[in-house]
Each structure stands twice: as structure tokens, then as C-alpha cells.
Scaffold this motif. Structure first.
Motif, PDB file in Angstrom:
ATOM      1  N   PRO A 133      32.902  19.740 -29.653  1.00 40.54           N
ATOM      2  CA  PRO A 133      34.112  18.968 -29.405  1.00 40.54           C
ATOM      3  C   PRO A 133      33.797  17.561 -28.939  1.00 40.54           C
ATOM      4  N   LEU A 134      34.211  16.570 -29.733  1.00 39.73           N
ATOM      5  CA  LEU A 134      33.948  15.181 -29.382  1.00 39.73           C
ATOM      6  C   LEU A 134      34.723  14.744 -28.155  1.00 39.73           C
ATOM      7  N   GLU A 135      35.931  15.290 -27.964  1.00 40.38           N
ATOM      8  CA  GLU A 135      36.792  14.806 -26.893  1.00 40.38           C
ATOM      9  C   GLU A 135      36.122  14.894 -25.520  1.00 40.38           C
ATOM     10  N   LYS A 136      35.228  15.852 -25.333  1.00 44.67           N
ATOM     11  CA  LYS A 136      34.617  16.043 -24.014  1.00 44.67           C
ATOM     12  C   LYS A 136      33.274  15.330 -23.877  1.00 44.67           C
ATOM     13  N   ALA A 137      32.909  14.572 -24.892  1.00 44.15           N
ATOM     14  CA  ALA A 137      31.570  14.009 -24.876  1.00 44.15           C
ATOM     15  C   ALA A 137      31.469  12.739 -24.054  1.00 44.15           C
ATOM     16  N   LEU A 138      32.367  11.782 -24.292  1.00 48.45           N
ATOM     17  CA  LEU A 138      32.220  10.475 -23.675  1.00 48.45           C
ATOM     18  C   LEU A 138      33.146  10.255 -22.495  1.00 48.45           C
ATOM     19  N   PHE A 139      34.377  10.732 -22.575  1.00 50.23           N
ATOM     20  CA  PHE A 139      35.372  10.367 -21.576  1.00 50.23           C
ATOM     21  C   PHE A 139      35.767  11.528 -20.682  1.00 50.23           C
ATOM     22  N   GLN A 140      34.890  12.486 -20.531  1.00 46.21           N
ATOM     23  CA  GLN A 140      35.203  13.614 -19.676  1.00 46.21           C
ATOM     24  C   GLN A 140      33.962  14.012 -18.912  1.00 46.21           C
ATOM     25  N   ASP A 141      34.096  14.223 -17.629  1.00 45.24           N
ATOM     26  CA  ASP A 141      32.931  14.503 -16.800  1.00 45.24           C
ATOM     27  C   ASP A 141      32.693  15.991 -16.604  1.00 45.24           C
ATOM     28  N   GLU A 142      33.210  16.801 -17.528  1.00 45.48           N
ATOM     29  CA  GLU A 142      32.916  18.220 -17.432  1.00 45.48           C
ATOM     30  C   GLU A 142      31.450  18.448 -17.773  1.00 45.48           C
ATOM     31  N   ASP A 143      30.943  19.589 -17.403  1.00 44.61           N
ATOM     32  CA  ASP A 143      29.509  19.821 -17.493  1.00 44.61           C
ATOM     33  C   ASP A 143      29.112  20.116 -18.922  1.00 44.61           C
ATOM     34  N   SER A 144      28.897  19.050 -19.723  1.00 45.04           N
ATOM     35  CA  SER A 144      28.528  19.247 -21.123  1.00 45.04           C
ATOM     36  C   SER A 144      27.055  19.545 -21.288  1.00 45.04           C
ATOM     37  N   CYS A 145      26.258  19.388 -20.242  1.00 45.76           N
ATOM     38  CA  CYS A 145      24.846  19.755 -20.304  1.00 45.76           C
ATOM     39  C   CYS A 145      24.383  20.102 -18.903  1.00 45.76           C
ATOM     40  N   SER A 146      23.165  20.609 -18.812  1.00 43.06           N
ATOM     41  CA  SER A 146      22.669  21.076 -17.522  1.00 43.06           C
ATOM     42  C   SER A 146      22.504  19.961 -16.519  1.00 43.06           C
ATOM     43  N   ASP A 147      22.346  18.706 -16.988  1.00 50.80           N
ATOM     44  CA  ASP A 147      22.123  17.591 -16.085  1.00 50.80           C
ATOM     45  C   ASP A 147      23.410  16.926 -15.636  1.00 50.80           C
ATOM     46  N   CYS A 148      24.539  17.291 -16.264  1.00 49.02           N
ATOM     47  CA  CYS A 148      25.797  16.630 -15.929  1.00 49.02           C
ATOM     48  C   CYS A 148      26.453  17.366 -14.780  1.00 49.02           C
ATOM     49  N   SER A 149      26.342  16.850 -13.569  1.00 51.06           N
ATOM     50  CA  SER A 149      26.866  17.552 -12.408  1.00 51.06           C
ATOM     51  C   SER A 149      27.869  16.740 -11.614  1.00 51.06           C
ATOM     52  N   ASN A 150      28.156  15.516 -12.046  1.00 56.14           N
ATOM     53  CA  ASN A 150      29.063  14.661 -11.287  1.00 56.14           C
ATOM     54  C   ASN A 150      30.486  14.888 -11.767  1.00 56.14           C
ATOM     55  N   HIS A 151      31.325  15.481 -10.908  1.00 60.69           N
ATOM     56  CA  HIS A 151      32.712  15.767 -11.281  1.00 60.69           C
ATOM     57  C   HIS A 151      33.682  14.868 -10.542  1.00 60.69           C
ATOM     58  N   ASP A 152      33.182  13.880  -9.813  1.00 58.00           N
ATOM     59  CA  ASP A 152      34.056  13.075  -8.979  1.00 58.00           C
ATOM     60  C   ASP A 152      34.712  11.931  -9.737  1.00 58.00           C
ATOM     61  N   LYS A 153      34.101  11.456 -10.820  1.00 57.48           N
ATOM     62  CA  LYS A 153      34.616  10.298 -11.522  1.00 57.48           C
ATOM     63  C   LYS A 153      35.833  10.669 -12.357  1.00 57.48           C
ATOM     64  N   PRO A 154      36.786   9.756 -12.514  1.00 58.18           N
ATOM     65  CA  PRO A 154      37.953  10.042 -13.334  1.00 58.18           C
ATOM     66  C   PRO A 154      37.578  10.170 -14.796  1.00 58.18           C
ATOM     67  N   ALA A 155      38.434  10.861 -15.567  1.00 53.18           N
ATOM     68  CA  ALA A 155      38.151  11.100 -16.979  1.00 53.18           C
ATOM     69  C   ALA A 155      38.563   9.930 -17.838  1.00 53.18           C
ATOM     70  N   ASP A 156      39.013   8.847 -17.240  1.00 51.95           N
ATOM     71  CA  ASP A 156      39.413   7.682 -17.996  1.00 51.95           C
ATOM     72  C   ASP A 156      38.702   6.466 -17.426  1.00 51.95           C
ATOM     73  N   CYS A 157      38.787   5.345 -18.120  1.00 53.70           N
ATOM     74  CA  CYS A 157      38.135   4.138 -17.645  1.00 53.70           C
ATOM     75  C   CYS A 157      38.806   2.930 -18.260  1.00 53.70           C
ATOM     76  N   LYS A 158      38.404   1.754 -17.833  1.00 53.20           N
ATOM     77  CA  LYS A 158      38.863   0.513 -18.439  1.00 53.20           C
ATOM     78  C   LYS A 158      38.115   0.289 -19.746  1.00 53.20           C
ATOM     79  N   ALA A 159      38.721  -0.522 -20.619  1.00 54.53           N
ATOM     80  CA  ALA A 159      38.034  -0.857 -21.873  1.00 54.53           C
ATOM     81  C   ALA A 159      36.743  -1.616 -21.595  1.00 54.53           C
ATOM     82  N   SER A 160      36.746  -2.445 -20.566  1.00 58.88           N
ATOM     83  CA  SER A 160      35.555  -3.225 -20.226  1.00 58.88           C
ATOM     84  C   SER A 160      34.433  -2.356 -19.669  1.00 58.88           C
ATOM     85  N   GLU A 161      34.761  -1.112 -19.295  1.00 66.04           N
ATOM     86  CA  GLU A 161      33.766  -0.215 -18.727  1.00 66.04           C
ATOM     87  C   GLU A 161      33.236   0.809 -19.728  1.00 66.04           C
ATOM     88  N   VAL A 162      33.736   0.755 -20.959  1.00 64.30           N
ATOM     89  CA  VAL A 162      33.367   1.770 -21.941  1.00 64.30           C
ATOM     90  C   VAL A 162      31.864   1.762 -22.205  1.00 64.30           C
TER      91      VAL A 162
END
Length: 636
Positions: free
Chosen positions: A33-62
Motif C-alpha cells: 500500500p503506497l498510502e502508508k509509505a510516505l505520509f504515515q508514521d505507522e510501523d512500515s518496517c522494523s526501524d520505524c518506531s516514531n509515532h509522535d509525528k503527524p501524518a500530514d505535513c506542509k508542501a515545503s516539508e515534503v
């Protein structure tokens, strides 16, 4: 080449544009699923453990967001990839990754493997090219080579996600748009949905072409604008050429903004449905047959003597003719319509006909069923944009049942001219009937149902007359599009004795813009006076309240009478609501026109405004069991 297999990401062969064939290099598809790859902080791999950041961002922060995502999942070195361009493909080894720049530091693989469309790419040439590139290549241009260990699978998948995002979702002007924390909701979600709607054939092919053309135009204009802006920033003089360039820049900026608004309208699924697709049909009319004769086309899967005798008695020899009439026989209605010239008649005999093409009617012809509509069924199979496409000056269709399947557009579209539909049944799939700007539609004694959109869509500047019809079990019964645009008049609508029932939304819904406050203030007093003079809504409301009290008292003795009287009150109210809104829209249209003229220093008498409004004839319609009520408005 033992390890020459590309570890393609999950969307490599489906979500992106098709890649050229790779001799010896196969793509391994790995859906994800592409939707969870870039703009979602769910644990898509073993190293992804940060759940504090929002799932959205500014265009300048992409870009920063993407770099952080890649740092968590990408192997920084030790993997091989194919550098793919339009001219060649060459095997490289990745020695480092510059995450901030989204580039990989590479060197040519040993042994040197290259496939090229031209023979001039020798090892020496490739080394020179790598030196010019400083051995840094965009990650989007790399396809990871398969490795049996599986340790580079996440790397391949992550690059595939990034490639998909920058090829299909990101726009070069996004950073200059509103820089708020809603980029995913505002831009990514609608573009992603449109992308998959196109892949799954849920968007008309013409609209897809328009969208891609608009996108190309906008990209080209934006590049020109950037170059112009760059040249102005490097120029210090107040020369005439600089002033001219500034004017050109302003024009370009305005053009780009208009193109972006059109793109957003198509990307938004709700607005895409509400405003529809202004398709310009390119069907050419044949005109009168060269010999001047009119032909009668008879459609029947099998012709037997009894049917032929009945046709001769009832239709073919109904009246003595001064001239002999040519009769042509067809086994399917599509071939008959394609053979028609101006003034021809098509008679469809009882039967169930399966068609796979579009009925494109560009000449004034008559298409009539010989019998009851339920006995003469034309069913469309196969995906296509339209079922019946009308552009003729005067087209008449009667006594036929149309069934639509796997559709993208509506069952009947009137682009221009007049089309009359009488005693027909329309079993819809998407939208029912669409009446385009400047077209005229008359529908009598017909039954329309099953539309996932509106049963009838009425565009500004069109004319629509509905008499004694049933419109039911659609998303909306009738959708009236009133843009209050200076180039269009509001539609002229007559609705008499129709039954509009069991629709998911409203019986009738009017789409209109939110009027600016200054215009509202100018129009408010006049419209309130007009409503008081023209529509006795307050009196009827009081009557309705008295009726309700009387009905409650008599409820025990006559429940059926109570239901009949309350239904009548609802019907009257629904008819008046539609008239009120159309009259108000017409008044606002007139006020806007007067305001534009006054700004130009032009005065124009407006004595006929009331007579222009009185085209509305909406009486005797019944509105029953519609999910949201008889009438509603959609403001944009």
C-alpha cells in the motif's frame, strides 16, 4: 548475468507508466500500500518506531519528510541497481546515499553491463558521463537489482514509493501553494484517488485526455514562468524590456492559476461529479442522402411472416405514399443507426439486443420501438464512455428500454440540438440523462432509475421539459447546474406532473456559487419582495400547519386521508422551493449582468427581467421518500 533480476517495488508495473522491456532483467512485483509509505508514521518496517509525528505535513516539508522516511528503510550502500534512462540502461553499484538530495552515489558495476538504443555508449563515454554527474544519480532513476538474501527488498520498495510519488502525485509548483499542514489531505489524497480511478476506468476517457493536457500545459507554463522570473531577478535596470517581461510574467501567472484551478476541479471527486465533463462531441452529421431519398430501417433479430404483415399494416404502409419508400433490414440497432441519414426512421422490433458500441446520432432521425418498451430492450455491454450520444437538430426516441452496464458516463447525453424521449425506460449505471449547454431535451411518459449519480443533469444555458415521468432510485433525482457565469444563461426548466421518489439524496438539487456579500446585499431586498409577490410560501406554510392540526384530530378516523393530505402539502412545498430558487438565481444573474455593465459605463433597461424569469413551469410534481428531502442546494 546471475543476479540480474530487478527487485521492483509494489507499484512498479501497475501504478506507474509502463517501462520498456529489459532484456535479461525481469521485474519482481511486490504489492504494497503506497498510502502508508510516505505520509504515515505507522510501523512500515522494523526501524520505524516514531509515532509522535503527524501524518500530514506542509508542501515545503515534503522533501525533508521523504528523506527521513528513506533514512529509516534504505540501505545506505552495498546494493546494485539499473540506471534507466530513455536512451540506455546500465548496471551500477551504490556506495552511498545523499538522503537530503534524494540521490545515490554510484559507480559502474564490474563487469560493465549496458543496453543502449545507440552504439555510441562505450565504457569511456559512460565514465565521462558519470564524471559530469559527479557519480550522483536521482533515486527515482534507479531500479534495485534482486538479491537472494532479501536484505534489499525494503530498499527496492521504498524507492518504488518515492518514484511513484514524484511521477504521479507531486507537482513542481506545490511548494508555492498554501504552505499549511494539510498537504496530504489537500493534494495527495485527491490526486491519488484520481490516479486509481483512471486506472480502473472510472473516469471518462475524454476527461483523462483533458486532464493530462492541462497538466502538460501547466508544467510548461510554470517552467516558462520560472525562467522569466529568474531573468528578471538577474536584471538590475529599469529597461523597457524588463517592463515587458513583467507584464508577460503577470499574464503567465494568471494563466497558471487558471490551469491549476481546472486541475483541482478534476482531481476533487465531488467537484468532478458535480460539474461534470464538458465533452465536445466530434460526431459529424451526414445530412440528406445524395439521392434525396429517406429510408426506413427495420431492426429484428429474426423476421417472420406474421411480424412482417403487422409492420406492413401498422407502420410501413400506414398511409398511401406518393413515392416509394426504401426499406432496409438490420439484425441489430447499432448498424441501423450507423446507416442513417437525415430524416430516416429506425423501427426496432420486439427483442433483446446486445450492443457493444455507442449510439452516435448526429442527424435528425426517429428511433422507435414497435411494441411495448419492456419488449424492446437494447442492452449495452462492454466498457464505454456513453450509450446514446445525441448532436442532431431534432432527434426522436420512443418505445424502447435501454439498459446500461460497466459505464463511465451517462446513459444519454444531449450535446446540442433537440432530443425528444417518449414512452421509454432507462435503466442507468452512472448518470442518467445529461443535457449540455445549448441543448434541448423533452422527456414524456418515461421511467428512469438506477443512476449512481443524478437521474438528470441539467447544464446552464440548456432547456429541459419533463412531463409525466418517474425518476427514482438514483443518487439524486435531478441536478441543476447554475454557475452564474457571465457566458451562460440559467437553464430553462419545465416540470409537470412528474413523480420523483426513492432517491438517495434530494429529489431536485441546485448547484450554485456562494454569492459575494455585496451582491447579496444588493439583491436581498428585491428577491424577498419578488418571493412575496410570486410564491405564497408563507401562506401555504400556515395552511400546512392548520392542516397538520386538523389531521392530528382526525387521525383516528382516517389515517389514509392524513397521508394523502400531508403528501399533497409536501408536493406543493417542493414545487414552490424549486421555483423560488430558480427565480432567485435568475434575479442574481440579472444583477450580476447589470453590475458588469455599470462597471463598463453601460446602462441597459432591465424591464423584461421578470418576463425572463417566468419561463419556469413547475407544477403538479410529486416528491416522495427522497432521502434528504424534495429540494436542496449545493454551494461552491
Amino acid at each position: 548475468m546471475a543476479d540480474g533480476l530487478l527487485a521492483g517495488g509494489g507499484l512498479g508495473s501497475q501504478a506507474m507508466t509502463p517501462q520498456p522491456e529489459r532484456t535479461g532483467w525481469a521485474v519482481e512485483e511486490e504489492p504494497a500500500p503506497l498510502e502508508k509509505a510516505l505520509f504515515q508514521d505507522e510501523d512500515s518496517c522494523s526501524d520505524c518506531s516514531n509515532h509522535d509525528k503527524p501524518a500530514d505535513c506542509k508542501a515545503s516539508e515534503v522533501r525533508e519528510f521523504t528523506a527521513e522516511f528513506l533514512e529509516k528503510v534504505l540501505e545506505p550502500s552495498g546494493w546494485r541497481a539499473v540506471w534507466h534512462t530513455n536512451v540506455f540502461e546500465v548496471l551500477v553499484e551504490v556506495t552511498d546515499v545523499d538522503f537530503a538530495a534524494l540521490k545515490a552515489v554510484v559507480r559502474l558495476a564490474d563487469p560493465y553491463l549496458c543496453e543502449s538504443q545507440v552504439s555510441s555508449f562505450t565504457l569511456e563515454c559512460m565514465n565521462e558521463l558519470f564524471d559530469l554527474k559527479e557519480h550522483r544519480l536521482p533515486l527515482q532513476e534507479l531500479w534495485v537489482v534482486f538479491d537472494d538474501s532479501g536484505i534489499f527488498d525494503q530498499t527496492a520498495l521504498a524507492i518504488e514509493h518515492v518514484r511513484f510519488f514524484y511521477q504521479n502525485i507531486w507537482r513542481s509548483w506545490d511548494e508555492e501553494e498554501e504552505d499549511e499542514y494539510d498537504y496530504f489531505v489537500r493534494c495527495v489524497e485527491p490526486r491519488l484517488r484520481l490516479h486509481y480511478d483512471i486506472l480502473e476506468d472510472r473516469v471518462p476517457s475524454g476527461l483523462v485526455v483533458d486532464y493530462r493536457n492541462l497538466l502538460s500545459q501547466c508544467e510548461e507554463s510554470y517552467r516558462t514562468f520560472l525562467n522569466l522570473r529568474s531573468s528578471l531577478s538577474n536584471c538590475n535596470s529599469d529597461s523597457e524590456q524588463e517592463n515587458i517581461s513583467m507584464v508577460e510574467g503577470l499574464k503567465l501567472y494568471s494563466e497558471i492559476e487558471q490551469l491549476k484551478q481546472k486541475l483541482k476541479l478534476i482531481e476533487n471527486p465531488l467537484l468532478r461529479y458535480v460539474f461534470g465533463y464538458q465533452k465536445n462531441s466530434d460526431i459529424q452529421a451526414k445530412g440528406i442522402r445524395p439521392n434525396g431519398q429517406k429510408v426506413m430501417h427495420v431492426v429484428s433479430s429474426t423476421m417472420v411472416t406474421g411480424l412482417l404483415r403487422s409492420l406492413l399494416r401498422d407502420r410501413l404502409c400506414q398511409e398511401p405514399c406518393k413515392e416509394e419508400t426504401e426499406i432496409q433490414f438490420h439484425s441489430d440497432p447499432l448498424s441501423a443507426i450507423n446507416a442513417c441519414y437525415e430524416g430516416d426512421t429506425v423501427i426496432v422490433c420486439p427483442g433483446h439486443y446486445m450492443v457493444h458500441g455507442t449510439f452516435s446520432i448526429a442527424d435528425s432521425i426517429e428511433l422507435e420501438g414497435y411494441g411495448l418498451p419492456d419488449d424492446i430492450v437494447i442492452e449495452k455491454r462492454g466498457k464505454g464512455d456513453t450509450f446514446v450520444d445525441c448532436t442532431g437538430v431534432d432527434i426522436k426516441i420512443s418505445g424502447i428500454k435501454f439498459i446500461q452496464h460497466d459505464a463511465v458516463e451517462g446513459i444519454l447525453i444531449i450535446h446540442r440540438g433537440k432530443t425528444t424521449l417518449e414512452n421509454c425506460v432507462l435503466q442507468c449505471e452512472t448518470t442518467g440523462v445529461t443535457v449540455r449547454t445549448s441543448a434541448e431535451f423533452l422527456m414524456k411518459n418515461s421511467d428512469l432509475y438506477g443512476a449512481k449519480g443524478a437521474g438528470i443533469e441539467i447544464y446552464p444555458g440548456s432547456k429541459c421539459t419533463l412531463i409525466d415521468n418517474e425518476i427514482h432510485h438514483c443518487k439524486e433525482g435531478i441536478l441543476i447546474k447554475d454557475f452564474l457565469d457571465e457566458h451562460y444563461d440559467i437553464p430553462k426548466i419545465s416540470m409537470v406532473n412528474n413523480v420523483i421518489h426513492n432517491n438517495e439524496g434530494y429529489g431536485v438539487v441546485l448547484v450554485k456559487p456562494t454569492i459575494f456579500s455585496d451582491l447579496q446585499e444588493n439583491v436581498q431586498d428585491e428577491t424577498e419582495e419578488d418571493r412575496a409577490l410570486k410564491t405564497p410560501t408563507s401562506e401555504e406554510a400556515g395552511t400546512a400547519e392548520r392542516v397538520d392540526l386538523e389531521e392530528l384530530i382526525q387521525c383516528a378516523t382516517g389515517k389514509r386521508e392524513l397521508y394523502a393530505r400531508s403528501s399533497l402539502s409536501e408536493q406543493v412545498e417542493g414545487n414552490c422551493e424549486i421555483v423560488n430558487e430558480l427565480v432567485a438565481a435568475s434575479t442574481q444573474k440579472g444583477q450580476m449582468k447589470k453590475k458588469r455593465l455599470s462597471e463598463l459605463g453601460i446602462t441597459q433597461a432591465d424591464d423584461n427581467l421578470m418576463s425572463q424569469e417566468m419561463f419556469v413551469s413547475i407544477v403538479g410534481n410529486q416528491f416522495k421518500w427522497n432521502g434528504k428531502g424534495s429540494f436542496g442546494t449545493f454551494l461552491f
